[in-house]
Design a protein around this motif. Structure first.
Motif, PDB file in Angstrom:
ATOM      1  N   ASP A 156       0.864  -1.175   0.000  1.00  0.00           N
ATOM      2  CA  ASP A 156       0.000   0.000   0.000  1.00  0.00           C
ATOM      3  C   ASP A 156       0.902   1.227   0.000  1.00  0.00           C
ATOM      4  N   GLY A 157       0.358   2.369   0.347  1.00  0.00           N
ATOM      5  CA  GLY A 157       1.137   3.602   0.255  1.00  0.00           C
ATOM      6  C   GLY A 157       2.179   3.806   1.324  1.00  0.00           C
ATOM      7  N   ASP A 158       2.277   2.903   2.300  1.00  0.00           N
ATOM      8  CA  ASP A 158       3.301   3.062   3.340  1.00  0.00           C
ATOM      9  C   ASP A 158       4.035   1.769   3.669  1.00  0.00           C
ATOM     10  N   SER A 159       3.901   0.759   2.833  1.00  0.00           N
ATOM     11  CA  SER A 159       4.564  -0.533   3.101  1.00  0.00           C
ATOM     12  C   SER A 159       5.097  -1.148   1.810  1.00  0.00           C
ATOM     13  N   VAL A 160       6.307  -1.686   1.878  1.00  0.00           N
ATOM     14  CA  VAL A 160       6.905  -2.325   0.708  1.00  0.00           C
ATOM     15  C   VAL A 160       7.858  -3.418   1.175  1.00  0.00           C
ATOM     16  N   THR A 161       7.914  -4.507   0.420  1.00  0.00           N
ATOM     17  CA  THR A 161       8.844  -5.588   0.704  1.00  0.00           C
ATOM     18  C   THR A 161      10.094  -5.421  -0.155  1.00  0.00           C
ATOM     19  N   GLY A 231       6.857   7.575   9.853  1.00  0.00           N
ATOM     20  CA  GLY A 231       6.322   8.926   9.938  1.00  0.00           C
ATOM     21  C   GLY A 231       5.136   9.244   9.062  1.00  0.00           C
ATOM     22  N   ILE A 232       4.690   8.279   8.233  1.00  0.00           N
ATOM     23  CA  ILE A 232       3.509   8.536   7.409  1.00  0.00           C
ATOM     24  C   ILE A 232       2.520   7.385   7.547  1.00  0.00           C
ATOM     25  N   ASP A 233       1.285   7.685   7.215  1.00  0.00           N
ATOM     26  CA  ASP A 233       0.226   6.678   7.235  1.00  0.00           C
ATOM     27  C   ASP A 233      -0.613   6.874   5.988  1.00  0.00           C
ATOM     28  N   ALA A 234      -0.691   5.858   5.153  1.00  0.00           N
ATOM     29  CA  ALA A 234      -1.448   5.951   3.902  1.00  0.00           C
ATOM     30  C   ALA A 234      -2.726   5.125   4.001  1.00  0.00           C
ATOM     31  N   PRO A 235      -3.767   5.503   3.255  1.00  0.00           N
ATOM     32  CA  PRO A 235      -5.003   4.710   3.272  1.00  0.00           C
ATOM     33  C   PRO A 235      -4.766   3.314   2.731  1.00  0.00           C
ATOM     34  N   GLU A 236      -5.461   2.349   3.294  1.00  0.00           N
ATOM     35  CA  GLU A 236      -5.339   0.971   2.828  1.00  0.00           C
ATOM     36  C   GLU A 236      -6.091   0.789   1.519  1.00  0.00           C
ATOM     37  N   HIS A 237      -5.876  -0.378   0.920  1.00  0.00           N
ATOM     38  CA  HIS A 237      -6.362  -0.662  -0.435  1.00  0.00           C
ATOM     39  C   HIS A 237      -7.847  -0.344  -0.631  1.00  0.00           C
ATOM     40  N   LYS A 238      -8.692  -0.740   0.309  1.00  0.00           N
ATOM     41  CA  LYS A 238     -10.136  -0.584   0.124  1.00  0.00           C
ATOM     42  C   LYS A 238     -10.651   0.772   0.593  1.00  0.00           C
ATOM     43  N   TYR A 241      -8.909   6.621  -1.921  1.00  0.00           N
ATOM     44  CA  TYR A 241      -7.569   7.041  -2.322  1.00  0.00           C
ATOM     45  C   TYR A 241      -6.489   6.014  -2.000  1.00  0.00           C
ATOM     46  N   GLY A 242      -6.910   4.820  -1.567  1.00  0.00           N
ATOM     47  CA  GLY A 242      -5.928   3.781  -1.268  1.00  0.00           C
ATOM     48  C   GLY A 242      -5.167   3.321  -2.495  1.00  0.00           C
ATOM     49  N   ASP A 243      -5.874   3.123  -3.609  1.00  0.00           N
ATOM     50  CA  ASP A 243      -5.215   2.674  -4.835  1.00  0.00           C
ATOM     51  C   ASP A 243      -4.253   3.729  -5.365  1.00  0.00           C
ATOM     52  N   GLU A 244      -4.666   5.009  -5.296  1.00  0.00           N
ATOM     53  CA  GLU A 244      -3.802   6.080  -5.783  1.00  0.00           C
ATOM     54  C   GLU A 244      -2.521   6.179  -4.970  1.00  0.00           C
ATOM     55  N   ALA A 245      -2.647   6.011  -3.643  1.00  0.00           N
ATOM     56  CA  ALA A 245      -1.465   6.060  -2.783  1.00  0.00           C
ATOM     57  C   ALA A 245      -0.501   4.916  -3.109  1.00  0.00           C
ATOM     58  N   LYS A 246      -1.052   3.733  -3.281  1.00  0.00           N
ATOM     59  CA  LYS A 246      -0.223   2.575  -3.632  1.00  0.00           C
ATOM     60  C   LYS A 246       0.456   2.785  -4.988  1.00  0.00           C
ATOM     61  N   ASP A 247      -0.291   3.313  -5.950  1.00  0.00           N
ATOM     62  CA  ASP A 247       0.266   3.539  -7.286  1.00  0.00           C
ATOM     63  C   ASP A 247       1.415   4.551  -7.242  1.00  0.00           C
ATOM     64  N   GLU A 248       1.267   5.584  -6.418  1.00  0.00           N
ATOM     65  CA  GLU A 248       2.318   6.603  -6.327  1.00  0.00           C
ATOM     66  C   GLU A 248       3.597   6.002  -5.743  1.00  0.00           C
ATOM     67  N   LEU A 249       3.462   5.214  -4.676  1.00  0.00           N
ATOM     68  CA  LEU A 249       4.644   4.587  -4.084  1.00  0.00           C
ATOM     69  C   LEU A 249       5.272   3.601  -5.065  1.00  0.00           C
ATOM     70  N   THR A 250       4.438   2.854  -5.772  1.00  0.00           N
ATOM     71  CA  THR A 250       4.949   1.907  -6.772  1.00  0.00           C
ATOM     72  C   THR A 250       5.741   2.630  -7.844  1.00  0.00           C
ATOM     73  N   LYS A 251       5.197   3.730  -8.328  1.00  0.00           N
ATOM     74  CA  LYS A 251       5.872   4.512  -9.370  1.00  0.00           C
ATOM     75  C   LYS A 251       7.233   5.016  -8.894  1.00  0.00           C
ATOM     76  N   LEU A 252       7.310   5.352  -7.606  1.00  0.00           N
ATOM     77  CA  LEU A 252       8.560   5.876  -7.054  1.00  0.00           C
ATOM     78  C   LEU A 252       9.649   4.813  -6.947  1.00  0.00           C
ATOM     79  N   VAL A 253       9.276   3.590  -6.514  1.00  0.00           N
ATOM     80  CA  VAL A 253      10.309   2.617  -6.133  1.00  0.00           C
ATOM     81  C   VAL A 253      10.504   1.459  -7.109  1.00  0.00           C
ATOM     82  N   GLN A 254       9.567   1.225  -8.020  1.00  0.00           N
ATOM     83  CA  GLN A 254       9.674   0.025  -8.852  1.00  0.00           C
ATOM     84  C   GLN A 254      10.948   0.025  -9.698  1.00  0.00           C
ATOM     85  N   GLY A 255      11.645  -1.112  -9.646  1.00  0.00           N
ATOM     86  CA  GLY A 255      12.866  -1.271 -10.417  1.00  0.00           C
ATOM     87  C   GLY A 255      14.069  -0.531  -9.861  1.00  0.00           C
TER      88      GLY A 255
END
Length: 318
Positions: A156-161, A231-238, A241-255
């Motif tokens: 989601d917008g505040d968690s990544v593996t 230090g941040i808290d993003a909305p969960e998937h459901k 704005y949960g999907d938008e937050a996840k998409d933004e983090l994905t765009k930042l870190v993917q690859g």
């Protein structure tokens, strides 16, 4: 061509002259651009849909080749057709260009906007100031450098593996003996082309919190970390704005390979840290773009509060 584009083309780009054959002709592109950037863009998308040709003169404003430009227009055409409703103002057209071509270099996006006489909307201008600190903050326990991040690893917008190579000096001295044993046996199984045995051993490695990743044709034994952005808290998937937050983090870190400043481990076993990507502080981006809230209960840093306040003032995102 999609009905939305056809309708808007007819609405914005009504022909004004007729040739000898009775067919209407459009004024030169420059005339449209000088009077209405939305009409010019719609006209060019209409003609690209028919001819696959990008407008003449664009190369004077951008650096990329015409092949690259054609890819932009193909993506813009798809985005325009999928927009509900389609852009009806110059600002909406500029936002569609910026959002659709977000991976194109900034100078080319600016050149494309200028070509149509469009300006970057004020609420999309976000300056990022924080960089990877030269000295570690007092509470940081250690730092880690990750392997490239798989986009599927963003929860989601505040968690990544993430995964860290066991060739890292800090990791190399703490590999469990059974993981080294399984990795050695797996390698022998692969040499013997015993794929079933190799998979069985890899599953044991995964269950131990590690994984063998193939990067640039090289297999790397890596340790798994679940990262919670500090230090941040993003909305969960459901949530809204949960999907938008996840998409933004994905765009930042993917690859990307990330630098992570590790502070602690939370009650769920996640590593809590600050993430830096290509010199950009990821939490700053998420807050300034309105993709997360400042988690003030667990982090009192004033800059986080300030970045959230800036997003609220601009009515961005959340």
């Amino acid at each position: 061509m999609g009905n939305a584009l056809r309708f808007l083309y007819g609405y914005c780009c009504k022909p004004t002259t007729a040739d000898d054959g009775g067919h209407h002709s459009l004024p030169p592109h420059g005339v449209w651009a000088a009077t209405d950037g939305l009409s010019a863009l719609t006209s060019d998308l209409f003609h690209f849909d028919i001819t696959s040709q990008v407008p003449e003169g664009l190369s004077k404003h951008v650096h990329s080749s015409k092949t690259a430009q054609a890819k932009w227009y193909r993506r813009l055409l798809e985005a325009w057709r999928g927009a509900k409703p389609p852009p009806k103002t110059a600002k909406e057209a500029a936002l569609l260009i910026i959002k659709t071509l977000n991976k194109v270099q900034k100078s080319d996006i600016v050149g494309l906007l200028r070509f149509y006489g469009l300006s970057i909307p004020d609420d999309t201008v976000v300056e990022f100031s924080a960089e990877l600190p030269t000295t570690l903050p007092e509470d940081v326990q250690f730092t880690m450098q990750t392997l490239p991040v798989d986009p599927r690893a963003v929860q989601d917008g505040d968690s990544v593996t993430v995964y860290v190579s066991t060739e890292d000096p800090r990791e190399s001295v703490s590999i469990p003996p059974q993981v080294n044993f399984f990795a050695g046996k797996r390698l022998k199984a692969r040499i013997n082309r015993d794929n079933g045995k190799a998979k069985e051993l890899h599953d044991k490695i995964i269950n131990s919190g590690y994984r063998v990743l193939k990067i640039d044709d090289k297999e790397i034994l890596a340790r798994k970390y679940r990262i919670r952005l500090r230090g941040i808290d993003a909305p969960e998937h459901k949530m809204p704005y949960g999907d938008e937050a996840k998409d933004e983090l994905t765009k930042l870190v993917q690859g990307k390979c990330l630098s992570i400043l590790v502070y602690e481990e939370d009650q769920y076993g996640r590593t809590v840290g600050d993430i830096y990507c290509n010199g950009i502080f990821v939490q700053e981006v998420m807050l300034k773009k309105g993709c997360a809230w400042h988690y003030v209960t667990y982090d009192k840093r004033p800059q986080l509060a300030r970045w959230e306040k800036e997003a609220r003032a601009k009515k961005v995102g959340l």
